[in-house]
Design an enzyme around this catalytic site. Structure first.
Site, PDB file in Angstrom:
ATOM      1  N   GLU A  99      43.366  36.944  42.217  1.00 52.06           N
ATOM      2  CA  GLU A  99      42.438  36.506  43.070  1.00 52.06           C
ATOM      3  C   GLU A  99      41.463  37.318  43.579  1.00 52.06           C
ATOM      4  O   GLU A  99      39.990  36.792  43.605  1.00 52.06           O
ATOM      5  CB  GLU A  99      43.717  36.755  44.432  1.00 52.06           C
ATOM      6  CG  GLU A  99      44.791  35.673  44.456  1.00 52.06           C
ATOM      7  CD  GLU A  99      44.093  34.162  44.336  1.00 52.06           C
ATOM      8  OE1 GLU A  99      42.668  34.417  45.014  1.00 52.06           O
ATOM      9  OE2 GLU A  99      45.194  32.968  44.568  1.00 52.06           O
ATOM     10  N   GLU A 106      38.750  36.271  40.638  1.00 45.63           N
ATOM     11  CA  GLU A 106      38.205  35.235  41.006  1.00 45.63           C
ATOM     12  C   GLU A 106      37.595  34.883  42.578  1.00 45.63           C
ATOM     13  O   GLU A 106      36.556  33.915  42.084  1.00 45.63           O
ATOM     14  CB  GLU A 106      39.319  33.709  41.647  1.00 45.63           C
ATOM     15  CG  GLU A 106      40.343  33.606  40.096  1.00 45.63           C
ATOM     16  CD  GLU A 106      41.525  32.758  40.454  1.00 45.63           C
ATOM     17  OE1 GLU A 106      42.139  32.640  39.805  1.00 45.63           O
ATOM     18  OE2 GLU A 106      41.789  32.398  42.057  1.00 45.63           O
ATOM     19  N   GLU A 107      38.321  35.140  43.488  1.00 44.18           N
ATOM     20  CA  GLU A 107      36.616  35.160  44.378  1.00 44.18           C
ATOM     21  C   GLU A 107      35.626  35.778  44.883  1.00 44.18           C
ATOM     22  O   GLU A 107      34.692  35.645  45.338  1.00 44.18           O
ATOM     23  CB  GLU A 107      38.099  35.685  46.118  1.00 44.18           C
ATOM     24  CG  GLU A 107      39.117  34.756  45.675  1.00 44.18           C
ATOM     25  CD  GLU A 107      39.748  34.501  47.289  1.00 44.18           C
ATOM     26  OE1 GLU A 107      40.158  34.392  47.350  1.00 44.18           O
ATOM     27  OE2 GLU A 107      39.207  36.004  48.171  1.00 44.18           O
TER      28      GLU A 107
END
Length: 258
Positions: free
Chosen positions: A150, A153-154
């Site tokens: 996460e 990805e962010e």
């Protein structure tokens, strides 16, 4: 799908006896036709109704026309995934049926670099200030793996899991279920921001920790998590050896000794 303890062929079904005196039929062991399924299901129920507590049947989506046959025999919906549904029939009054999955899981990260800067993101749909990076834990995904994925990805930042500092329980959440949100600290292994998930994230940056804690647009919840990460050591992943005999993926977390 189950911890198999023994097998028994009843009619055309290959049944699996579980430790709770229930039997399970997997989707690969179902017959081809509805007529054969109904005939053998009647035979199965008659054979086991006085000696077993539950019958579980996994029905593949490709054989969804079997579902009305099962429900007509007293089966109820228990749980499902995108390609199957699990039905169960109680054969004994007050038989205990384990609760189906009743929550979603999320993970968030407190990442602080050597300059005392906090990694934060701004979501496209959010009306509040900057938040901590994080998101859903996927099926069969470990907490530490979801955290790493996460954040990458962010923000484009590569991190290493460090500890769990907070657990939040929210209800109702998506799909009328509870949500468990696990907040962790992580160590940055890179520093250059590069947003991969541009559909959801419109900005990511390193922000001075004190400035973040003083920002009136930041929620009190986010501030409390950051303070907990600074002031407490949390739960670290440790002592995996105590369950090394279990043939499953798992993570254990324990308090850090003072």
């Amino acid at each position: 799908m189950n911890n198999n303890t023994s097998l028994e062929n009843i009619g055309c079904f290959k049944t699996i006896l579980d430790p709770y005196n229930g039997i399970t039929i997997n989707s690969i062991d179902l017959p081809q036709s509805k007529e054969e399924f109904e005939l053998n299901l009647d035979f199965l129920i008659n054979e086991v109704e006085n000696k077993r507590f539950l019958i579980w049947i996994y029905i593949d989506i490709k054989k969804s026309d079997f579902i009305p046959i099962a429900t007509k025999k007293g089966f109820i919906f228990h749980s499902c995934d995108e390609d199957y549904i699990l039905l169960v029939k109680a054969l004994k009054e007050n038989a205990i049926i384990p609760t189906a999955s009743n929550h979603t899981l999320g993970v968030g990260a407190v990442v602080i670099n050597d300059k005392n800067e906090l990694l934060v993101i701004k979501e496209r749909i959010s009306t509040v200030g900057y938040k901590l990076p994080g998101g859903h834990i996927d099926n069969r995904e470990m907490i530490s793996s979801a955290l790493k994925r996460e954040v990458l990805e962010e923000t484009g930042i590569d991190v290493e899991f460090e500890s769990i500092v907070s657990l939040g329980h929210f209800y109702p959440h998506q799909f009328y279920k509870s949500n468990l949100y696990i907040l962790c600290t992580a160590i940055p292994k890179s520093l250059e921001i590069n947003i991969n998930d541009t559909q959801e994230i419109i900005d990511a940056k390193w922000m001075d920790v004190d400035s973040y804690l003083d920002d009136i647009n930041v929620s009190d919840y986010s501030k409390a998590i950051v303070l907990a990460a600074i002031n407490f050591k949390g739960l670290k992943r440790a002592n995996q050896e105590v369950l090394c005999h279990i043939k499953k993926d798992f993570e254990l977390f324990f308090p850090i000794e003072s």
